[in-house]
Scaffold this motif. Structure first.
Motif, PDB file in Angstrom:
ATOM      1  N   PRO A  30     -22.034   0.729   0.035  1.00 19.66           N
ATOM      2  CA  PRO A  30     -21.585   1.963  -0.607  1.00 19.66           C
ATOM      3  C   PRO A  30     -20.201   1.876  -1.236  1.00 19.66           C
ATOM      4  N   ASP A  31     -19.337   1.019  -0.692  1.00 20.94           N
ATOM      5  CA  ASP A  31     -17.971   0.888  -1.218  1.00 20.94           C
ATOM      6  C   ASP A  31     -17.780  -0.344  -2.093  1.00 20.94           C
ATOM      7  N   GLY A  32     -18.866  -1.040  -2.436  1.00 24.94           N
ATOM      8  CA  GLY A  32     -18.749  -2.235  -3.269  1.00 24.94           C
ATOM      9  C   GLY A  32     -19.106  -3.482  -2.489  1.00 24.94           C
ATOM     10  N   ASP A  66     -21.006  12.592  -1.716  1.00 23.57           N
ATOM     11  CA  ASP A  66     -20.443  11.265  -1.938  1.00 23.57           C
ATOM     12  C   ASP A  66     -19.994  10.612  -0.635  1.00 23.57           C
ATOM     13  N   LEU A  67     -19.853  11.397   0.434  1.00 25.80           N
ATOM     14  CA  LEU A  67     -19.430  10.860   1.726  1.00 25.80           C
ATOM     15  C   LEU A  67     -20.577  10.784   2.727  1.00 25.80           C
ATOM     16  N   ARG A 112      -8.697  -8.403  -1.998  1.00 30.29           N
ATOM     17  CA  ARG A 112      -9.902  -7.841  -2.603  1.00 30.29           C
ATOM     18  C   ARG A 112     -10.584  -8.853  -3.510  1.00 30.29           C
ATOM     19  N   ILE A 148     -15.736  -3.014   8.378  1.00 30.74           N
ATOM     20  CA  ILE A 148     -14.795  -2.168   7.640  1.00 30.74           C
ATOM     21  C   ILE A 148     -13.379  -2.266   8.214  1.00 30.74           C
ATOM     22  N   SER A 176      -7.315   3.942   8.329  1.00 34.90           N
ATOM     23  CA  SER A 176      -8.250   4.180   7.237  1.00 34.90           C
ATOM     24  C   SER A 176      -8.760   5.613   7.301  1.00 34.90           C
ATOM     25  N   TYR A 177      -9.385   6.042   6.212  1.00 37.60           N
ATOM     26  CA  TYR A 177     -10.018   7.363   6.202  1.00 37.60           C
ATOM     27  C   TYR A 177     -11.033   7.474   7.338  1.00 37.60           C
ATOM     28  N   HIS A 178     -11.835   6.434   7.533  1.00 39.29           N
ATOM     29  CA  HIS A 178     -12.893   6.488   8.540  1.00 39.29           C
ATOM     30  C   HIS A 178     -12.335   6.792   9.922  1.00 39.29           C
ATOM     31  N   ALA A 211     -20.724   7.482   4.594  1.00 38.53           N
ATOM     32  CA  ALA A 211     -19.591   7.261   5.502  1.00 38.53           C
ATOM     33  C   ALA A 211     -19.903   7.761   6.903  1.00 38.53           C
ATOM     34  N   PHE A 232     -22.008  -1.197   5.535  1.00 44.07           N
ATOM     35  CA  PHE A 232     -20.610  -1.329   5.115  1.00 44.07           C
ATOM     36  C   PHE A 232     -20.024  -2.697   5.444  1.00 44.07           C
TER      37      PHE A 232
END
Length: 281
Positions: A112-114, A200-201, A100, A168, A178-180, A204, A165
């Motif tokens: 969206p995730d940084g 918030d999603l 990271r 990812i 991953s969540y996705h 995604a 994104f």
């Protein structure tokens, strides 16, 4: 039609979860559909059986019965691995060993995730013995699918723009998926026709629509609902100690009364409803 509530058993549920479950439950009931409970328990380090039991008790206390037996992500690991192998065979996944800190230092854009991954490992040979995550080559994926769109019941028709994104991670070093990837495969496996979840999603969904196209999965409609937020505007969160439903239940509060208050937009002092912010291409 089928909706779902999909909590992770890594902490107690709070009012934000109650609101999310309520939206999914009430939408299904109003349309003569089914309300599915899915436990997203593939985070082996944090998932706890005790929190699964608490979730079942909390939903019963709120008066939000689900249809059928709960389904568990931990019983679907083979499907995640198979999807990963399929994407590798299509030439769309590549191994990445970047940390990271390295990504943050090299990134030139933010999503969206940084920090957006700059593609450091995309064309670099990675030692097969190294611990690596597997990233989706999003640009190449889009050349295969062509333009994509999806529909939110509130925001309307959306053009899918997953490039926000960057590439990812779909197969993580520390988790099966991953969540996705997991959420997209699970919604298809569960026959979910309306995905209800928090604002918030919203972004995604651009990635999930791409995965559906690549893996030839059904395309549901989405309904991204407002979030319950604290006085400083942040959404309620387990990690910040937002009051749990279990504590309220054990204190003798009436869960059905709380559920009705949420339906009517009556929240505890200091808690409000926020639509949040999303990007609409």
């Amino acid at each position: 039609m089928r909706t779902r509530f999909a909590p992770s058993p890594n902490g107690p549920l709070h009012l934000g979860h109650a609101y999310a479950a309520l939206v999914a439950h009430d939408t299904a009931r109003a349309r003569g559909g089914a309300f599915i409970l899915r436990i997203e328990d593939i985070d082996g380090e944090r998932s706890r059986p005790a929190f699964v039991e608490e979730t079942l008790l909390d939903l019963g206390w709120l008066g939000l019965p689900w249809d059928g037996k709960p389904v568990f992500q931990s019983q679907r690991l083979e499907s995640y691995a198979a999807a990963g192998e399929r994407l590798k065979a299509m030439g769309l996944l590549y191994p990445c060993t970047c940390t990271r800190a390295e990504i943050a230092a090299a990134a030139t854009t933010f999503g969206p995730d940084g920090p957006v991954y700059p593609g450091t490992c995309r064309d670099r040979r990675v030692d097969p013995a190294a611990a690596a995550a597997w990233r989706l080559d999003v640009e190449r994926s889009l050349t295969m699918t062509g333009p994509l769109s999806w529909t939110d019941e509130v925001a309307g028709r959306q053009t899918a723009t997953p490039m926000m994104f960057g590439d990812i991670v779909l197969l993580r070093k520390d988790l099966p998926a991953s969540y996705h990837l997991a959420a997209t495969l699970d919604d298809a496996a569960d026959g979910i026709s309306l995905v209800t979840r928090g604002m918030d999603l919203f972004n995604a969904t651009h990635i999930h629509r791409l995965l559906q196209a690549l893996l030839e999965l059904p395309v549901p409609t989405w309904l991204h609902h407002p979030l319950l937020v604290e006085p400083d505007g942040r959404k309620l969160a387990k990690r910040r100690g937002s009051p749990s439903l279990g504590d309220r239940r054990r204190a003798g509060e009436d869960g059905r009364t709380i559920a009705q208050a949420l339906r009517e937009g009556r929240f505890p002092a200091g808690i409000s409803l926020s639509r949040g912010v999303h990007q609409t291409p």
